[in-house]
Design a protein around this motif. Structure first.
Motif, PDB file in Angstrom:
ATOM      1  N   ASN A  51     -18.144  -6.818  30.089  1.00 11.14           N
ATOM      2  CA  ASN A  51     -17.559  -7.017  31.416  1.00 11.14           C
ATOM      3  C   ASN A  51     -18.628  -7.290  32.462  1.00 11.14           C
ATOM      4  OD1 ASN A  51     -18.273  -4.237  30.890  1.00 11.14           O
ATOM      5  ND2 ASN A  51     -17.316  -3.700  32.830  1.00 11.14           N
ATOM      6  N   GLY A  52     -19.751  -6.551  32.391  1.00  9.33           N
ATOM      7  CA  GLY A  52     -20.841  -6.791  33.321  1.00  9.33           C
ATOM      8  C   GLY A  52     -21.493  -8.145  33.099  1.00  9.33           C
ATOM      9  N   LEU A  53     -21.636  -8.542  31.839  1.00 11.69           N
ATOM     10  CA  LEU A  53     -22.220  -9.850  31.530  1.00 11.69           C
ATOM     11  C   LEU A  53     -21.313 -10.974  32.021  1.00 11.69           C
ATOM     12  CD1 LEU A  53     -23.518  -9.081  27.938  1.00 11.69           C
ATOM     13  CD2 LEU A  53     -24.888  -9.296  30.021  1.00 11.69           C
ATOM     14  N   ARG A  54     -20.014 -10.775  31.889  1.00 11.52           N
ATOM     15  CA  ARG A  54     -19.068 -11.768  32.403  1.00 11.52           C
ATOM     16  C   ARG A  54     -19.215 -11.905  33.923  1.00 11.52           C
ATOM     17  NH1 ARG A  54     -13.949  -9.501  31.106  1.00 11.52           N
ATOM     18  NH2 ARG A  54     -14.148 -10.303  28.977  1.00 11.52           N
ATOM     19  N   ALA A  55     -19.410 -10.778  34.602  1.00 11.88           N
ATOM     20  CA  ALA A  55     -19.525 -10.810  36.061  1.00 11.88           C
ATOM     21  C   ALA A  55     -20.819 -11.483  36.507  1.00 11.88           C
ATOM     22  CB  ALA A  55     -19.436  -9.392  36.627  1.00 11.88           C
ATOM     23  N   VAL A  56     -21.950 -11.185  35.843  1.00 12.43           N
ATOM     24  CA  VAL A  56     -23.191 -11.854  36.252  1.00 12.43           C
ATOM     25  C   VAL A  56     -23.164 -13.330  35.882  1.00 12.43           C
ATOM     26  CG1 VAL A  56     -24.602  -9.766  36.241  1.00 12.43           C
ATOM     27  CG2 VAL A  56     -24.475 -11.150  34.160  1.00 12.43           C
ATOM     28  N   ARG A  57     -22.403 -13.679  34.840  1.00 14.22           N
ATOM     29  CA  ARG A  57     -22.222 -15.108  34.534  1.00 14.22           C
ATOM     30  C   ARG A  57     -21.493 -15.808  35.679  1.00 14.22           C
ATOM     31  NH1 ARG A  57     -18.223 -16.263  29.791  1.00 14.22           N
ATOM     32  NH2 ARG A  57     -16.818 -15.570  31.459  1.00 14.22           N
ATOM     33  N   ASP A  58     -20.503 -15.125  36.262  1.00  9.96           N
ATOM     34  CA  ASP A  58     -19.724 -15.727  37.339  1.00  9.96           C
ATOM     35  C   ASP A  58     -20.557 -16.033  38.575  1.00  9.96           C
ATOM     36  OD1 ASP A  58     -17.438 -15.730  35.823  1.00  9.96           O
ATOM     37  OD2 ASP A  58     -16.549 -13.963  36.759  1.00  9.96           O
ATOM     38  N   ILE A  59     -21.679 -15.336  38.751  1.00  7.66           N
ATOM     39  CA  ILE A  59     -22.533 -15.619  39.916  1.00  7.66           C
ATOM     40  C   ILE A  59     -23.820 -16.347  39.522  1.00  7.66           C
ATOM     41  CG2 ILE A  59     -21.613 -13.696  41.267  1.00  7.66           C
ATOM     42  CD1 ILE A  59     -24.200 -12.155  40.632  1.00  7.66           C
ATOM     43  N   GLY A  60     -23.901 -16.807  38.265  1.00  9.20           N
ATOM     44  CA  GLY A  60     -25.033 -17.635  37.855  1.00  9.20           C
ATOM     45  C   GLY A  60     -26.277 -16.899  37.435  1.00  9.20           C
ATOM     46  N   LEU A  61     -26.156 -15.621  37.037  1.00 11.55           N
ATOM     47  CA  LEU A  61     -27.329 -14.829  36.652  1.00 11.55           C
ATOM     48  C   LEU A  61     -27.413 -14.551  35.154  1.00 11.55           C
ATOM     49  CD1 LEU A  61     -27.947 -12.002  39.313  1.00 11.55           C
ATOM     50  CD2 LEU A  61     -29.536 -13.767  38.545  1.00 11.55           C
ATOM     51  N   LEU A  62     -26.446 -15.009  34.383  1.00  7.26           N
ATOM     52  CA  LEU A  62     -26.375 -14.612  32.980  1.00  7.26           C
ATOM     53  C   LEU A  62     -27.603 -15.036  32.188  1.00  7.26           C
ATOM     54  CD1 LEU A  62     -24.873 -13.410  30.568  1.00  7.26           C
ATOM     55  CD2 LEU A  62     -23.796 -15.650  30.230  1.00  7.26           C
ATOM     56  N   ASP A  63     -27.988 -16.298  32.278  1.00  7.95           N
ATOM     57  CA  ASP A  63     -29.093 -16.786  31.450  1.00  7.95           C
ATOM     58  C   ASP A  63     -30.376 -16.010  31.723  1.00  7.95           C
ATOM     59  OD1 ASP A  63     -27.426 -18.610  30.275  1.00  7.95           O
ATOM     60  OD2 ASP A  63     -28.077 -20.310  31.501  1.00  7.95           O
ATOM     61  N   LYS A  64     -30.636 -15.695  32.981  1.00  2.99           N
ATOM     62  CA  LYS A  64     -31.854 -14.949  33.307  1.00  2.99           C
ATOM     63  C   LYS A  64     -31.762 -13.506  32.810  1.00  2.99           C
ATOM     64  CE  LYS A  64     -33.255 -17.815  37.201  1.00  2.99           C
ATOM     65  NZ  LYS A  64     -33.515 -17.895  38.664  1.00  2.99           N
ATOM     66  N   CYS A  65     -30.562 -12.922  32.852  1.00  6.82           N
ATOM     67  CA  CYS A  65     -30.389 -11.572  32.314  1.00  6.82           C
ATOM     68  C   CYS A  65     -30.610 -11.553  30.804  1.00  6.82           C
ATOM     69  CB  CYS A  65     -28.999 -11.043  32.638  1.00  6.82           C
ATOM     70  SG  CYS A  65     -28.756 -10.563  34.361  1.00  6.82           S
ATOM     71  N   LEU A  66     -30.089 -12.560  30.121  1.00  6.11           N
ATOM     72  CA  LEU A  66     -30.270 -12.634  28.675  1.00  6.11           C
ATOM     73  C   LEU A  66     -31.730 -12.832  28.314  1.00  6.11           C
ATOM     74  CD1 LEU A  66     -27.204 -14.828  27.609  1.00  6.11           C
ATOM     75  CD2 LEU A  66     -27.436 -12.346  27.503  1.00  6.11           C
ATOM     76  N   ALA A  67     -32.438 -13.633  29.109  1.00  2.00           N
ATOM     77  CA  ALA A  67     -33.853 -13.866  28.838  1.00  2.00           C
ATOM     78  C   ALA A  67     -34.692 -12.619  29.101  1.00  2.00           C
ATOM     79  CB  ALA A  67     -34.358 -15.031  29.693  1.00  2.00           C
ATOM     80  N   MET A  68     -34.300 -11.845  30.102  1.00  2.00           N
ATOM     81  CA  MET A  68     -35.052 -10.658  30.491  1.00  2.00           C
ATOM     82  C   MET A  68     -34.685  -9.441  29.644  1.00  2.00           C
ATOM     83  SD  MET A  68     -34.888  -8.770  34.203  1.00  2.00           S
ATOM     84  CE  MET A  68     -33.117  -8.508  34.053  1.00  2.00           C
ATOM     85  N   GLY A  69     -33.436  -9.345  29.215  1.00  2.00           N
ATOM     86  CA  GLY A  69     -32.935  -8.126  28.588  1.00  2.00           C
ATOM     87  C   GLY A  69     -33.044  -8.130  27.073  1.00  2.00           C
ATOM     88  N   HIS A  70     -32.509  -7.072  26.498  1.00  2.00           N
ATOM     89  CA  HIS A  70     -32.559  -6.861  25.053  1.00  2.00           C
ATOM     90  C   HIS A  70     -31.135  -6.699  24.544  1.00  2.00           C
ATOM     91  CE1 HIS A  70     -34.214  -5.364  21.223  1.00  2.00           C
ATOM     92  NE2 HIS A  70     -33.172  -4.557  21.222  1.00  2.00           N
ATOM     93  N   PRO A  71     -30.654  -7.614  23.685  1.00  2.00           N
ATOM     94  CA  PRO A  71     -29.281  -7.482  23.174  1.00  2.00           C
ATOM     95  C   PRO A  71     -29.161  -6.281  22.252  1.00  2.00           C
ATOM     96  CG  PRO A  71     -30.429  -9.264  22.053  1.00  2.00           C
ATOM     97  CD  PRO A  71     -31.330  -8.808  23.152  1.00  2.00           C
ATOM     98  N   ALA A  72     -28.094  -5.514  22.440  1.00  2.00           N
ATOM     99  CA  ALA A  72     -27.865  -4.317  21.627  1.00  2.00           C
ATOM    100  C   ALA A  72     -26.479  -4.418  21.001  1.00  2.00           C
ATOM    101  CB  ALA A  72     -27.965  -3.063  22.490  1.00  2.00           C
ATOM    102  N   PRO A  73     -26.391  -4.605  19.671  1.00  3.30           N
ATOM    103  CA  PRO A  73     -25.073  -4.784  19.049  1.00  3.30           C
ATOM    104  C   PRO A  73     -24.227  -3.523  18.982  1.00  3.30           C
ATOM    105  CG  PRO A  73     -26.806  -4.774  17.382  1.00  3.30           C
ATOM    106  CD  PRO A  73     -27.494  -4.775  18.712  1.00  3.30           C
ATOM    107  N   GLY A  74     -24.860  -2.340  19.013  1.00  3.26           N
ATOM    108  CA  GLY A  74     -24.083  -1.116  18.899  1.00  3.26           C
ATOM    109  C   GLY A  74     -24.939   0.112  19.100  1.00  3.26           C
ATOM    110  N   ILE A  75     -24.414   1.271  18.708  1.00  2.00           N
ATOM    111  CA  ILE A  75     -25.093   2.554  18.862  1.00  2.00           C
ATOM    112  C   ILE A  75     -25.016   3.310  17.541  1.00  2.00           C
ATOM    113  CG2 ILE A  75     -25.117   4.777  20.078  1.00  2.00           C
ATOM    114  CD1 ILE A  75     -23.693   3.455  22.398  1.00  2.00           C
ATOM    115  N   ASP A  76     -26.128   3.905  17.130  1.00  2.80           N
ATOM    116  CA  ASP A  76     -26.148   4.781  15.962  1.00  2.80           C
ATOM    117  C   ASP A  76     -26.087   6.235  16.420  1.00  2.80           C
ATOM    118  OD1 ASP A  76     -26.395   2.716  14.095  1.00  2.80           O
ATOM    119  OD2 ASP A  76     -28.577   2.672  14.302  1.00  2.80           O
ATOM    120  N   ASN A  77     -25.113   6.977  15.915  1.00  2.00           N
ATOM    121  CA  ASN A  77     -24.956   8.405  16.227  1.00  2.00           C
ATOM    122  C   ASN A  77     -25.575   9.263  15.121  1.00  2.00           C
ATOM    123  OD1 ASN A  77     -23.418   8.563  18.724  1.00  2.00           O
ATOM    124  ND2 ASN A  77     -21.732   7.643  17.576  1.00  2.00           N
ATOM    125  N   TYR A  78     -26.419  10.207  15.520  1.00  2.00           N
ATOM    126  CA  TYR A  78     -27.058  11.133  14.589  1.00  2.00           C
ATOM    127  C   TYR A  78     -26.780  12.566  15.011  1.00  2.00           C
ATOM    128  CZ  TYR A  78     -29.895   7.185  12.937  1.00  2.00           C
ATOM    129  OH  TYR A  78     -30.323   5.982  12.416  1.00  2.00           O
TER     130      TYR A  78
END
Length: 387
Positions: A51-78
């Motif tokens: 939802n947050g990625l969709r919102a930053v895409r709507d204002i033209g910031l998505l590509d820079k966020c993707l370039a700067m950030g780290h994609p995380a597919p999920g969470i491991d619980n221990y």
């Protein structure tokens, strides 16, 4: 041709900055003020789910966020001994977007500030509102510098302890402690983890979240009543000791806990929440983001909800309708969605903290193994809903 809207945004945080861009992109003249001398933020990192990625895409910031950030597919619980309990997905990659991207808070603020400037927004730092009056046509604002200006709309994005909320909505909506605290620190990513790790301990959790191949941040959350003050010289040691207590002294995460002793940026944040009921406006004064709906970070969507607020407001203001109709339609779209995320985030926190006794801890571990993936899928579907 009508004059463009003139908007004052109070607060240069994540929500205020992204809203400034969203409004500038529909033709509004936007001025942002903040009481700090420079744009800054507490904390180390944060994540934006779909939802947050969709919102930053709507204002033209998505590509820079993707370039700067780290994609995380999920969470491991221990569990506290390092036994894998479950792996939870952040959901399908709808619209070609990752389920979650983690990034530095400071880096995102720098990015959002420059984007707002590029879209024509102006900034005044070390500035507060000292007086505000309004009529049917305008809001007149007096600043701490002594000068005045007129605006069509004033937006309070000034956070948990919002001055705009206090002055124009009342003290009854002051922040309420919810009995939990977070300790945060940036650490080297020696494990080269690619997605967040959660260790459920005795009465709280430790979460490691990668920001890049080389850096990560640790968040430790525990139940703690009151608001004790800690000597900043001993924050790393105190956080380390809390973490050891949560893990019962096991070797799991021992390398990260050793690095924690040398951390120089430990932050301590007691959790409080804010909920302002309908409506979030008083005439030409509105509150949004944490000023209206501060939530615990257990669905990872506090920042995303603030960004969504700005995008939705800009969409409504761009329509051929009165300011009041835009505000009412904004509330129609935002209130039920934000309330659902707000309430579920608190429920998740309380469930986590109910694990102090051996029996409660065993019940919590079994929940994480069997039921938490289903609860997580509910959150995924909630956040994927259109805003």
């Amino acid at each position: 041709m009508s004059e463009p809207l003139k908007v004052l945004i109070v607060g240069a945080g994540i929500g205020g900055l992204t809203t400034a861009t969203a409004l500038a992109q529909i033709g509004a003249r936007v001025e942002v003020i903040d009481d700090k001398p420079e744009i800054s933020v507490a904390g180390v990192g944060f994540g934006l789910r779909i939802n947050g990625l969709r919102a930053v895409r709507d204002i033209g910031l998505l590509d820079k966020c993707l370039a700067m950030g780290h994609p995380a597919p999920g969470i491991d619980n221990y569990d506290a001994e390092g036994n894998l309990l479950s792996t939870m997905s952040y959901g399908s990659q709808d619209e070609g977007l990752p389920g979650c991207v983690t990034m530095s808070r400071v880096a995102f603020l720098e990015l959002a500030t420059q984007h707002a400037l590029d879209n024509g927004c102006t900034f005044r730092m070390s500035t507060t509102v000292t007086d505000l009056t309004q009529d049917d046509d305008k809001a007149v604002v007096t600043f701490s510098s002594g000068d005045q200006d007129e605006y069509d709309l004033v937006l309070g994005f000034d956070g948990l302890n919002s001055q705009i909320r206090r002055d124009y909505f009342g003290e009854k909506y002051a922040p309420r402690p919810v009995g939990g605290v977070a300790w945060r620190a940036g650490l080297p990513n020696r494990r080269k983890i690619m997605q967040p790790i959660i260790c459920q301990g005795y009465g709280g959790k430790i979460m490691l979240t990668p920001l890049s191949e080389d850096t990560m941040y640790m968040v430790l959350t525990v139940a703690e009543e009151g608001r004790p003050r800690y000597d900043t010289d001993y924050m790393a040691q105190i956080m380390h000791d809390r973490a050891v207590a949560l893990t019962g002294g096991s070797e799991f995460l021992a390398d990260a806990l050793e690095d924690l002793l040398h951390a120089e940026n430990v932050a301590y944040t007691p959790y409080s929440t804010v909920w302002v009921p309908y409506p979030w406006f008083r005439g030409r004064v509105m509150i949004m983001g944490d000023a209206a709906h501060t939530m615990t970070p257990y669905l990872g969507s506090g920042a995303a909800m603030s960004i969504e607020d700005g995008v939705v407001l800009a969409q409504e203001l761009a329509k051929d309708q009165s300011l009041l109709d835009a505000q009412l339609n904004f509330m129609k779209r935002r209130l039920p969605r934000v309330r659902a995320v707000h309430d579920r985030s608190i429920e998740s926190m309380l469930e986590e903290f109910d694990s102090v006794t051996p029996e409660a801890y065993r019940d919590r571990i079994e929940h994480l193994r069997r039921d938490e993936p289903i609860a997580n899928e509910y959150a995924n579907r909630l956040l994927r809903m259109p805003y």
